[in-house]
Design a protein around this motif. Sequence first.
Motif, PDB file in Angstrom:
ATOM      1  N   VAL A 100      45.730  44.279  51.249  1.00 56.98           N
ATOM      2  CA  VAL A 100      46.084  44.029  49.846  1.00 56.98           C
ATOM      3  C   VAL A 100      45.920  42.555  49.508  1.00 56.98           C
ATOM      4  CG1 VAL A 100      47.997  44.045  48.195  1.00 56.98           C
ATOM      5  CG2 VAL A 100      47.630  46.010  49.691  1.00 56.98           C
ATOM      6  N   ALA A 101      46.358  41.677  50.416  1.00 52.53           N
ATOM      7  CA  ALA A 101      46.216  40.239  50.168  1.00 52.53           C
ATOM      8  C   ALA A 101      44.758  39.838  50.046  1.00 52.53           C
ATOM      9  CB  ALA A 101      46.891  39.452  51.295  1.00 52.53           C
ATOM     10  N   GLN A 102      43.905  40.372  50.901  1.00 54.08           N
ATOM     11  CA  GLN A 102      42.491  40.018  50.824  1.00 54.08           C
ATOM     12  C   GLN A 102      41.832  40.594  49.578  1.00 54.08           C
ATOM     13  OE1 GLN A 102      40.915  41.091  54.780  1.00 54.08           O
ATOM     14  NE2 GLN A 102      40.766  38.906  55.189  1.00 54.08           N
ATOM     15  N   VAL A 103      42.242  41.776  49.153  1.00 50.94           N
ATOM     16  CA  VAL A 103      41.701  42.327  47.910  1.00 50.94           C
ATOM     17  C   VAL A 103      42.031  41.418  46.733  1.00 50.94           C
ATOM     18  CG1 VAL A 103      41.990  44.193  46.234  1.00 50.94           C
ATOM     19  CG2 VAL A 103      41.598  44.739  48.628  1.00 50.94           C
ATOM     20  N   VAL A 104      43.275  40.974  46.647  1.00 51.30           N
ATOM     21  CA  VAL A 104      43.706  40.146  45.515  1.00 51.30           C
ATOM     22  C   VAL A 104      43.023  38.790  45.531  1.00 51.30           C
ATOM     23  CG1 VAL A 104      45.675  39.011  44.435  1.00 51.30           C
ATOM     24  CG2 VAL A 104      45.911  41.343  45.315  1.00 51.30           C
ATOM     25  N   PHE A 105      43.134  38.077  46.625  1.00 49.56           N
ATOM     26  CA  PHE A 105      42.692  36.681  46.648  1.00 49.56           C
ATOM     27  C   PHE A 105      41.183  36.558  46.849  1.00 49.56           C
ATOM     28  CE2 PHE A 105      47.189  36.571  47.730  1.00 49.56           C
ATOM     29  CZ  PHE A 105      47.639  35.609  46.835  1.00 49.56           C
ATOM     30  N   CYS A 106      40.572  37.456  47.577  1.00 51.17           N
ATOM     31  CA  CYS A 106      39.116  37.415  47.708  1.00 51.17           C
ATOM     32  C   CYS A 106      38.437  37.826  46.400  1.00 51.17           C
ATOM     33  CB  CYS A 106      38.659  38.330  48.840  1.00 51.17           C
ATOM     34  SG  CYS A 106      39.108  37.734  50.490  1.00 51.17           S
ATOM     35  N   SER A 107      39.071  38.716  45.631  1.00 52.33           N
ATOM     36  CA  SER A 107      38.495  39.079  44.334  1.00 52.33           C
ATOM     37  C   SER A 107      38.561  37.896  43.366  1.00 52.33           C
ATOM     38  CB  SER A 107      39.227  40.289  43.749  1.00 52.33           C
ATOM     39  OG  SER A 107      40.595  39.987  43.486  1.00 52.33           O
ATOM     40  N   ILE A 108      39.649  37.123  43.421  1.00 55.50           N
ATOM     41  CA  ILE A 108      39.745  35.925  42.574  1.00 55.50           C
ATOM     42  C   ILE A 108      38.644  34.927  42.938  1.00 55.50           C
ATOM     43  CG2 ILE A 108      41.186  33.945  41.978  1.00 55.50           C
ATOM     44  CD1 ILE A 108      43.628  35.720  42.359  1.00 55.50           C
ATOM     45  N   ALA A 109      38.467  34.681  44.242  1.00 55.39           N
ATOM     46  CA  ALA A 109      37.420  33.757  44.677  1.00 55.39           C
ATOM     47  C   ALA A 109      36.037  34.290  44.326  1.00 55.39           C
ATOM     48  CB  ALA A 109      37.525  33.521  46.182  1.00 55.39           C
ATOM     49  N   GLY A 110      35.826  35.602  44.504  1.00 55.36           N
ATOM     50  CA  GLY A 110      34.536  36.181  44.165  1.00 55.36           C
ATOM     51  C   GLY A 110      34.227  36.090  42.686  1.00 55.36           C
ATOM     52  N   TYR A 111      35.232  36.284  41.834  1.00 56.17           N
ATOM     53  CA  TYR A 111      35.038  36.138  40.389  1.00 56.17           C
ATOM     54  C   TYR A 111      34.703  34.699  40.029  1.00 56.17           C
ATOM     55  CZ  TYR A 111      36.254  35.627  35.477  1.00 56.17           C
ATOM     56  OH  TYR A 111      36.225  35.309  34.139  1.00 56.17           O
ATOM     57  N   ALA A 112      35.366  33.750  40.671  1.00 52.79           N
ATOM     58  CA  ALA A 112      35.085  32.338  40.389  1.00 52.79           C
ATOM     59  C   ALA A 112      33.648  31.977  40.767  1.00 52.79           C
ATOM     60  CB  ALA A 112      36.069  31.450  41.145  1.00 52.79           C
ATOM     61  N   PHE A 113      33.197  32.435  41.919  1.00 47.70           N
ATOM     62  CA  PHE A 113      31.827  32.127  42.334  1.00 47.70           C
ATOM     63  C   PHE A 113      30.792  32.859  41.475  1.00 47.70           C
ATOM     64  CE2 PHE A 113      33.664  30.908  46.559  1.00 47.70           C
ATOM     65  CZ  PHE A 113      33.162  29.610  46.568  1.00 47.70           C
ATOM     66  N   ALA A 114      31.149  34.017  40.944  1.00 45.59           N
ATOM     67  CA  ALA A 114      30.176  34.798  40.176  1.00 45.59           C
ATOM     68  C   ALA A 114      30.098  34.383  38.722  1.00 45.59           C
ATOM     69  CB  ALA A 114      30.529  36.289  40.266  1.00 45.59           C
TER      70      ALA A 114
END
Length: 307
Positions: A100-114
């Motif tokens: 769950v932690a990786q889904v939340v925080f990796c999605s935030i980072a992925g959105y920022a890079f995209a």
Amino acid sequence: MVWRLWLERTRTLLFGDRERKGIVVLALLYLVLADIALMYLTPFLYMLSTMFKTTADLLDPTVKWVPTSFEWANLKLAWQGLKFPEALRNSLLLSVSAAVAQVVFCSIAGYAFARLKFPGKNVLFALLIFSFLIPPQTLIIPLYVLFKHLGLLGTHWGILLPAMLGHGVRGALFVIIFRQFFMTLPKELEDAALIDGAGPFRVYWRVMIPLAKPAILVVFLFSFVWHWNETFVTGLMLGGKDLPLSLSLFNLNKVLSGLYPDAEAGFDLNETIRMAASFLIIMPPLLVYMIAQRWFVEGVERTGLVE
């Protein structure tokens, strides 16, 4: 003309055309798929066969796949040796929380890079890819020293904190998955939300995340399974406390020897109990995958992993 038409029909039947595959092509395709399936199923079938064998069957070279009698006590001993309820609780707590932690925080980072523009974006993304290529064994000593100074050794925080920072087990890969997915979404959706006065975080939460369910499912399942099976970093960080199932397997013989000190035959050579324990360990993630298999395949196709 008749024989040419007959040859054409025969060629189409055997080798197919643009609309359908021929018999030869289908036969070769199913042969390859059957070979791959057999390669993956053979270890699992061997595990199932061995876990029900007696010690006599295990030492008898004439007994290959089918035991002479089914020894159900092996499952009971494996359950006791793993301390299954306690270890299962630890595994679920660790794996689900980290996923769950990786889904939340990796999605935030992925959105920022995209989607976002900020200084050093390409450099940071290159460093992210570089961190994915570095073997975790090369970083374990400084990581161990860091968490020792923070007082987090022997707790689940040694595993959960990196996951909450968008890293952890395969964290860089999950950021890349979310980035690839968010880059496929229409730019007009984001522009419409920005015109309505939404900020970047609101666009992420109200527009992007509802559309990112396939990527969320893929990342969650990958993270859940990888944390479930991870032993190297988890073993160092936990230090023998609150062990999950993957690490309880290493203490199986020790626990069984303590439970049955008067047993004539030791448990060191009892491969049947180890196979029963392995079956108990892999069943929870296998059940999760069986339930979510259809959505998982669709999610992989939509996240850019097949490109």
